[in-house]
Each structure stands twice: as structure tokens, then as C-alpha cells.
Design a protein around this motif. Structure first.
Motif, PDB file in Angstrom:
ATOM      1  N   PRO A  68       0.817  -1.221   0.000  1.00  0.00           N
ATOM      2  CA  PRO A  68       0.000   0.000   0.000  1.00  0.00           C
ATOM      3  C   PRO A  68       0.852   1.273   0.000  1.00  0.00           C
ATOM      4  N   LEU A  69       2.034   1.214   0.608  1.00  0.00           N
ATOM      5  CA  LEU A  69       2.929   2.370   0.581  1.00  0.00           C
ATOM      6  C   LEU A  69       3.381   2.651  -0.848  1.00  0.00           C
ATOM      7  N   ILE A  70       3.733   1.596  -1.572  1.00  0.00           N
ATOM      8  CA  ILE A  70       4.121   1.746  -2.978  1.00  0.00           C
ATOM      9  C   ILE A  70       2.935   2.242  -3.803  1.00  0.00           C
ATOM     10  N   TRP A  71       1.748   1.732  -3.506  1.00  0.00           N
ATOM     11  CA  TRP A  71       0.549   2.161  -4.232  1.00  0.00           C
ATOM     12  C   TRP A  71       0.259   3.634  -3.975  1.00  0.00           C
ATOM     13  N   SER A  72       0.531   4.108  -2.751  1.00  0.00           N
ATOM     14  CA  SER A  72       0.284   5.514  -2.452  1.00  0.00           C
ATOM     15  C   SER A  72       1.181   6.436  -3.267  1.00  0.00           C
ATOM     16  N   LEU A  73       2.290   5.908  -3.776  1.00  0.00           N
ATOM     17  CA  LEU A  73       3.127   6.663  -4.715  1.00  0.00           C
ATOM     18  C   LEU A  73       2.611   6.499  -6.143  1.00  0.00           C
ATOM     19  N   ALA A  74       2.341   5.261  -6.544  1.00  0.00           N
ATOM     20  CA  ALA A  74       1.934   4.984  -7.932  1.00  0.00           C
ATOM     21  C   ALA A  74       0.550   5.534  -8.257  1.00  0.00           C
ATOM     22  N   ILE A  75      -0.290   5.749  -7.240  1.00  0.00           N
ATOM     23  CA  ILE A  75      -1.683   6.153  -7.477  1.00  0.00           C
ATOM     24  C   ILE A  75      -1.778   7.510  -8.161  1.00  0.00           C
ATOM     25  N   VAL A  76      -0.720   8.318  -8.075  1.00  0.00           N
ATOM     26  CA  VAL A  76      -0.754   9.630  -8.733  1.00  0.00           C
ATOM     27  C   VAL A  76      -0.923   9.481 -10.243  1.00  0.00           C
ATOM     28  N   LEU A  77      -0.531   8.327 -10.778  1.00  0.00           N
ATOM     29  CA  LEU A  77      -0.683   8.091 -12.218  1.00  0.00           C
ATOM     30  C   LEU A  77      -2.148   8.100 -12.638  1.00  0.00           C
ATOM     31  N   SER A  78      -3.053   7.784 -11.717  1.00  0.00           N
ATOM     32  CA  SER A  78      -4.480   7.772 -12.074  1.00  0.00           C
ATOM     33  C   SER A  78      -4.973   9.155 -12.483  1.00  0.00           C
ATOM     34  N   TYR A  79      -4.287  10.205 -12.028  1.00  0.00           N
ATOM     35  CA  TYR A  79      -4.670  11.560 -12.409  1.00  0.00           C
ATOM     36  C   TYR A  79      -4.266  11.888 -13.852  1.00  0.00           C
ATOM     37  N   LEU A  80      -3.448  11.027 -14.437  1.00  0.00           N
ATOM     38  CA  LEU A  80      -3.050  11.231 -15.831  1.00  0.00           C
ATOM     39  C   LEU A  80      -3.951  10.481 -16.800  1.00  0.00           C
ATOM     40  N   ALA A  81      -4.963   9.824 -16.274  1.00  0.00           N
ATOM     41  CA  ALA A  81      -5.785   8.933 -17.094  1.00  0.00           C
ATOM     42  C   ALA A  81      -6.467   9.656 -18.247  1.00  0.00           C
TER      43      ALA A  81
END
Length: 475
Positions: free
Chosen positions: A419-432
Motif C-alpha cells: 500500500p505504501l508503494i501504491w500511495s506513490l503509484a496512485i498519482v498516475l491515475s490523475y493522468l488517465a
């Protein structure tokens, strides 16, 4: 002299990192437009790096970490959320209740299309929340609505004032999470500094404090409840868990997992080769305690919903919740794969079919985790919660960034760090939606989940193979 210079350098470095974080947060809060994707990514990654280094350097100075976590949140106090429009609906619901309306019975669109403005700034709030939000009934539970009412009561006719009041509620909840999270970590003999992987995480600061998502308040009640359960106050824990459910419905998913906690008594049977075989057989007392635990939760939740009760309310609220499974699609993973397979065979979107199947699949996984994962300890219970919620999000049709907050806080009490890694990667969802036709860029979503699933596979299957019992983040 060299030793003195080294000492000064080591002590000044965290201050410099904190100062840089302040500058970046101010830029994020007051000078970022959501469509400026390059700036969004650069600021977010920089803040994440600074957050990691701050914990790495100051993991034993908890007062310093708590102080800067509070300062970082206060930086957002007078800003209008720039990554989410949901707060306009929060203000709408709060003002509706103050005007004597039941917010569960009306959509904002139903008033605007008739040229009726039931609250001050109705037109502005409707345009702010967007047509999609404004055309549906509210799905925010009653205690969440109370937060909206408090904002409307103290802020009057000011949108910024309402934002400030709601932000202060969320900040207060975060520090309630710090208080009870710290106490729970102490009881479990887990490093207290773990709580700052949640509290100081830029994802949490931006999505909850910055964008005004009330997962933070729900999490506060959830962690408080788990602490109470750990210290033996299970009746009060049930009441507080109901408060968590009355902010967001997600904790309902965890209710079956409490089965083993209340039925963990053991009885001795026959002795085999000088060893005692122990079987877990629920006693009437343990079953009665479990039943009472669920009764307290159910009664408290119903009591909180009661002021809004009507047959229309039940219909509207149920339909709105179902919509999340059968109409909305955003940042999904397994569902998108299933959808593409459906396209190949049937030639059109399969959400109507797959969306109906997902709750059943999730319930099967919850049942498996309930009866085959023995949640006899708080750590075992929290780990099961983490796995169940992860499975739900991996199969869901919609995964908004702020949903990950609950996974992140649960991971604090376990060895899982995905989940810590996901909290970094999740910013990519704003580029969708960077393309001109406003369809999600599935390549970007694929990169996000490649990172998350890749790290998860490493944690679950590959660590032991390479001789690592636990990933060391501070070394």
C-alpha cells in the motif's frame, strides 16, 4: 572540527528537507492546476522522496515528525481543493440539512433544472460539483453528513469557510489516528515510527487534508475501535466501529472477520505423544459476545440513520451504492481485463454483467478469509482486513485515489508494504484523461498496476526465496 561539521550537517539536513517540503506543499496547494500533469507528477514525486528521507533520518524523533505533519496540513488551510470537486457536494448536503431538507431525497439537478434554488449559492455549488455528481442522490452516511452540517453552521454562506471547517475536522481526525495508532503500536510492540508512514505521507496530506476526503475520519474511528478491542473493551469498540461505518461504509466489509476474535477460546482434548491437541470450538459465551458485538454495531448504525429514514431514502441510497458497481468505471485493474475479454466475445461493455458478479466474488473471498484465516490476534485481524480490502479494490470497477488511505493505515500494523508503494503509484491515475477524447489511457493504468502487483508479488512470493524475511526501509 570534521566531527562537528558532520554533526551539524546531519542535524540541518532534516530541517532543509522539511523546508523544501513546505515550499512544495504551498506550490501544490495554491498554484497547481489539475491539468498541469507534468508539474503534478514532479511535485508529488519530490514530496514523496522528501517524506521518505525525513522518516529515515528522524524515525526516533517522533515529536519532530508529528510537528511537521501538523505544519504540512496547516499549509492547505486556506486553499480550495484542486484535484477533486466532491467538496461542493459536501457543502450542498450540509446546507440542505440546515434548510430542513433531507439530502437523501433530492438530487441537486432536480432543483436546478426547475430553476429552484433551495440553498444559498445553489447554482455555483451545482456547477462546482459537476453534472455527474449533481444528477445522483447523495451516498454519504449520516455521521459524514454531520460534518457537512458543522461546516455549514460555522461557515455560514462562505464556500472557503466551509472548506476550512471541514479541513480542521479532518486534521483533528488525523491526530486522533496518531494518538490511538501510537497506543496500539505500543501494545503490539511494533515500532511507533510506523504510524508516520501514514501520517506524514504526502498522499494522505494531499488527498485527505488537501482534497477534503473523509476517509481520514473513518480511519480515526476504525483505529480507535481496534485499540479498544485490543485492551478488552469490546462493547465500546463495537460502538466506535459503528461510528466509522457511519462516516464511510467500507468497514462493513470487515464485520465477518471478527468471528475468530470472539471464538478463539481453546479446549484440550486427548493427549497424543505427550502433546496436547487443541481444537477451536466456539462456546455459547463466545457466540453470545460475537452476537452482542454485531448487535451494538447494527443498533448504533440504524440509530444514526434514523433521522433520515423513509421508504424513499432506502430506495435512493441503495440505488446510489449499486451504481458504483454497475455504472462507474475508473482506475480499475482486474475488471478492465475482464471487460476487454467481454468485448472480444460480446462486442460491448460488460459492466452490467461483471458489476453484478463482483460483490459475490468479494463475499466468497471474505468468507474464505473469515473461516480459513485465524484472526486470533489484532495483527492477524488487521492483516485479514488489509487482504480483504485489497481484493475488493483489485476487483472493483472504480478505485479513486483516496480509497487507498485505508489500505495504507492497515499496512502500518503489518509486514505488507505494497500500500505504501501504491500511495506513490496512485498519482498516475490523475493522468488517465490526458488524451483529447477524455477516455482513460489504459497504458498509464497498466503502469500503475504493474508497479503495485509487481511489488505485491515480491512481498508475498519472492522475499523468502531471496532470503529476506522483511523489507528494511530504514537501513
Amino acid at each position: 572540527m570534521p566531527l562537528k561539521l558532520t554533526f551539524l550537517r546531519l542535524n540541518r539536513t532534516p530541517d532543509l528537507l522539511a523546508f523544501l517540503s513546505i515550499l512544495f506543499y504551498l506550490d501544490f496547494a495554491y498554484d497547481l492546476v489539475r491539468t498541469d500533469y507534468i508539474k503534478l507528477i514532479m511535485l508529488y514525486v519530490a514530496l514523496f522522496f522528501l517524506f521518505y528521507k525525513l522518516i529515515q533520518l528522524k524515525k526516533h524523533q517522533l515529536t519532530f515528525l508529528a510537528a511537521i505533519a501538523f505544519i504540512f496540513r496547516l499549509l492547505f488551510l486556506f486553499s480550495i481543493p484542486n484535484l477533486s470537486q466532491d467538496f461542493y457536494r459536501f457543502i450542498w448536503d450540509g446546507r440542505m440539512i440546515l434548510e430542513g431538507f433531507n439530502p437523501y431525497l433530492y438530487t441537486p439537478e432536480s432543483f436546478i433544472l426547475k430553476g429552484v434554488f433551495p440553498i444559498y449559492q445553489a447554482q455555483e455549488l451545482y456547477h462546482g460539483m459537476g453534472m455527474l455528481n449533481g444528477s445522483h442522490f447523495t451516498n454519504y452516511p449520516p455521521l459524514n453528513q454531520l460534518c457537512f452540517v458543522i461546516a455549514g453552521f460555522f461557515a455560514g454562506k462562505s464556500i472557503l469557510g466551509s472548506v476550512i471547517v471541514m479541513r480542521l475536522i479532518i486534521i483533528a481526525a488525523d491526530f486522533g489516528t496518531l494518538y490511538f495508532g501510537k497506543k496500539l503500536l505500543e501494545h503490539l510492540k511494533i515500532p511507533i515510527s510506523n504510524i508516520f508512514w501514514y501520517l506524514l505521507n504526502p498522499f494522505i496530506i494531499i488527498e485527505l487534508t488537501g482534497n477534503l476526503h473523509f476517509e481520514g475520519v473513518m480511519i480515526f474511528f476504525l483505529i480507535w475501535s481496534l485499540y479498544l478491542l485490543q485492551v478488552g473493551k469490546w462493547q465500546f469498540a463495537a460502538f466506535v466501529l459503528a461510528l466509522s461505518i457511519s462516516i464511510k461504509l467500507i468497514p462493513l466489509l470487515f464485520l465477518p472477520l471478527y468471528f475468530y476474535w470472539f471464538t478463539k477460546q481453546k479446549i484440550n482434548t486427548n493427549q497424543i505423544k505427550k502433546s496436547v491437541l487443541k481444537l477451536k470450538i466456539p462456546t455459547l459465551t463466545s457466540i453470545a459476545k460475537l452476537f452482542l458485538f454485531y448487535m451494538i454495531i447494527g443498533f448504533t448504525t440504524i440509530l444514526l440513520f434514523l433521522p433520515f429514514y423513509s421508504s424513499e431514502f432506502i430506495s435512493n441510497f441503495t440505488k446510489t451504492v449499486v451504481l458504483w458497481f454497475q455504472e462507474f468505471e475508473f482506475n480499475a485493474s482486474i475488471y478492465y481485463v475482464a471487460r476487454e475479454i467481454g468485448y472480444l466475445f460480446r462486442g460491448y461493455n460488460e459492466i452490467g454483467i461483471i458489476g453484478k458478479m463482483i460483490p459475490g466474488v468479494v463475499l466468497i473471498f471474505v468468507a474464505y478469509t473469515t473461516f480459513f484465516k485465524r484472526n486470533k490476534t489484532i495483527v492477524g485481524l488487521i492483516t485479514s482486513m488489509l487482504l480483504v480490502l485489497s481484493f475488493y479494490y483489485f476487483t472493483a470497477t472504480t478505485v479513486h485515489p483516496w480509497y487507498i488511505a485505508t489500505l495504507l493505515i492497515l499496512s502500518v500494523f503489518t509486514n505488507y508494504k505494497f500500500p505504501l508503494i501504491w500511495s506513490l503509484a496512485i498519482v498516475l491515475s490523475y493522468l488517465a484523461y490526458t488524451n483529447s477524447d477524455e477516455h482513460e489511457n489504459l497504458w498509464i493504468i497498466a503502469i500503475e498496476y504493474f508497479i503495485v502487483y509487481g511489488f505485491l508479488i515480491w512481498e508475498v512470493f519472492l522475499q523468502k526465496k531471496f532470503g529476506d524475511k522483511q523489507i528494511k526501509y530504514f537501513d
